[in-house]
Scaffold this motif. Sequence first.
Motif, PDB file in Angstrom:
ATOM      1  N   LYS A  61       0.787  -1.236   0.000  1.00  0.00           N
ATOM      2  CA  LYS A  61       0.000   0.000   0.000  1.00  0.00           C
ATOM      3  C   LYS A  61       0.818   1.285   0.000  1.00  0.00           C
ATOM      4  O   LYS A  61       0.257   2.362  -0.145  1.00  0.00           O
ATOM      5  CB  LYS A  61      -0.917   0.002   1.220  1.00  0.00           C
ATOM      6  N   ALA A  62       2.128   1.201   0.187  1.00  0.00           N
ATOM      7  CA  ALA A  62       2.941   2.408   0.357  1.00  0.00           C
ATOM      8  C   ALA A  62       3.429   3.016  -0.963  1.00  0.00           C
ATOM      9  O   ALA A  62       3.865   4.158  -0.974  1.00  0.00           O
ATOM     10  CB  ALA A  62       4.145   2.111   1.247  1.00  0.00           C
ATOM     11  N   TRP A  63       3.369   2.283  -2.045  1.00  0.00           N
ATOM     12  CA  TRP A  63       3.914   2.790  -3.312  1.00  0.00           C
ATOM     13  C   TRP A  63       2.997   3.855  -3.902  1.00  0.00           C
ATOM     14  O   TRP A  63       1.804   3.643  -4.067  1.00  0.00           O
ATOM     15  CB  TRP A  63       4.092   1.655  -4.300  1.00  0.00           C
ATOM     16  N   ASN A  64       3.564   5.006  -4.217  1.00  0.00           N
ATOM     17  CA  ASN A  64       2.850   6.100  -4.868  1.00  0.00           C
ATOM     18  C   ASN A  64       3.345   6.176  -6.307  1.00  0.00           C
ATOM     19  O   ASN A  64       4.454   6.645  -6.558  1.00  0.00           O
ATOM     20  CB  ASN A  64       3.101   7.421  -4.135  1.00  0.00           C
ATOM     21  N   PRO A  65       2.525   5.729  -7.289  1.00  0.00           N
ATOM     22  CA  PRO A  65       3.002   5.712  -8.684  1.00  0.00           C
ATOM     23  C   PRO A  65       3.212   7.109  -9.260  1.00  0.00           C
ATOM     24  O   PRO A  65       4.003   7.288 -10.177  1.00  0.00           O
ATOM     25  CB  PRO A  65       1.912   4.951  -9.432  1.00  0.00           C
ATOM     26  N   GLY A  68       6.582   7.927  -7.839  1.00  0.00           N
ATOM     27  CA  GLY A  68       7.574   6.907  -8.141  1.00  0.00           C
ATOM     28  C   GLY A  68       8.413   6.565  -6.919  1.00  0.00           C
ATOM     29  O   GLY A  68       9.584   6.225  -7.044  1.00  0.00           O
ATOM     30  N   ALA A  69       7.813   6.676  -5.736  1.00  0.00           N
ATOM     31  CA  ALA A  69       8.538   6.417  -4.484  1.00  0.00           C
ATOM     32  C   ALA A  69       7.557   5.935  -3.416  1.00  0.00           C
ATOM     33  O   ALA A  69       6.340   6.000  -3.587  1.00  0.00           O
ATOM     34  CB  ALA A  69       9.245   7.691  -4.017  1.00  0.00           C
ATOM     35  N   VAL A  70       8.114   5.500  -2.323  1.00  0.00           N
ATOM     36  CA  VAL A  70       7.318   5.059  -1.177  1.00  0.00           C
ATOM     37  C   VAL A  70       6.806   6.282  -0.427  1.00  0.00           C
ATOM     38  O   VAL A  70       7.535   7.244  -0.203  1.00  0.00           O
ATOM     39  CB  VAL A  70       8.181   4.188  -0.230  1.00  0.00           C
ATOM     40  N   GLU A  71       5.523   6.227  -0.049  1.00  0.00           N
ATOM     41  CA  GLU A  71       4.929   7.310   0.734  1.00  0.00           C
ATOM     42  C   GLU A  71       4.187   6.673   1.921  1.00  0.00           C
ATOM     43  O   GLU A  71       3.227   5.923   1.729  1.00  0.00           O
ATOM     44  CB  GLU A  71       3.958   8.122  -0.125  1.00  0.00           C
ATOM     45  N   LEU A  72       4.661   6.959   3.128  1.00  0.00           N
ATOM     46  CA  LEU A  72       4.071   6.380   4.335  1.00  0.00           C
ATOM     47  C   LEU A  72       3.222   7.429   5.055  1.00  0.00           C
ATOM     48  O   LEU A  72       3.749   8.381   5.608  1.00  0.00           O
ATOM     49  CB  LEU A  72       5.169   5.876   5.283  1.00  0.00           C
ATOM     50  N   SER A  73       1.919   7.220   5.036  1.00  0.00           N
ATOM     51  CA  SER A  73       1.035   8.127   5.775  1.00  0.00           C
ATOM     52  C   SER A  73       0.941   7.648   7.222  1.00  0.00           C
ATOM     53  O   SER A  73       1.278   6.510   7.549  1.00  0.00           O
ATOM     54  CB  SER A  73      -0.357   8.136   5.136  1.00  0.00           C
TER      55      SER A  73
END
Length: 156
Positions: A61-65, A68-73
Amino acid sequence: MGRHALNGLRAQRGLAMVEFAITVPLLLLLLFAIGEFGRMLFQYNSLLQANRDASRYVAGKAWNPTLGAVELSDQLKGEAKNLAVYGLPVVPSGTQPLVSGLTTADVQVTAVGTTHVQVSTTYTFVPILGSSLPAFVGNAIALNFPLVATTVMRAL
C-alpha cells in the motif's frame, strides 16, 4: 561371607534417597529451562510472522506511482503497527496482543530509500520464573533480553 554382604546392603539403604534428593532439583531446573527456551522461541516466531505480515501489508500500500517512491502516511503506519501487534489492521476493542506485553510503541515503520519499507519490532522477553537470578557475589544475573524482528520489503 554372607554376613559381610548383608552389612553392605544395610549401609547403602538410604543412599538412593540421598541421590534422588540431590538430582531432582537439578533435573527440575533443566526441565524449566527447556520449557522457557521453547516459550521464548514460540514468542519470537509469533513476532517474526506478525512483523512479516505487517511489512507485506505496508509494501502493498505504500507505493505512490505518481511520485515513483514510497509514501508512508500516519494512517498506514498505524495500520501496520496494529497488524504487527494484534494481527489486524483495524483493531476492535478488547483485542489482545499476539504476544503479551507487546504494544504499538514497540513497532517502527520506516521507508528505506525510495523503494523499500522496513518494519521493526522490539520486545523484551521475560521468563515466567522471574526477571533475574540472585547472585551470591556482585549483581543479579538478568534473564530478560530483547527479541528483535526486522523485515525489509520492496514496495509493489
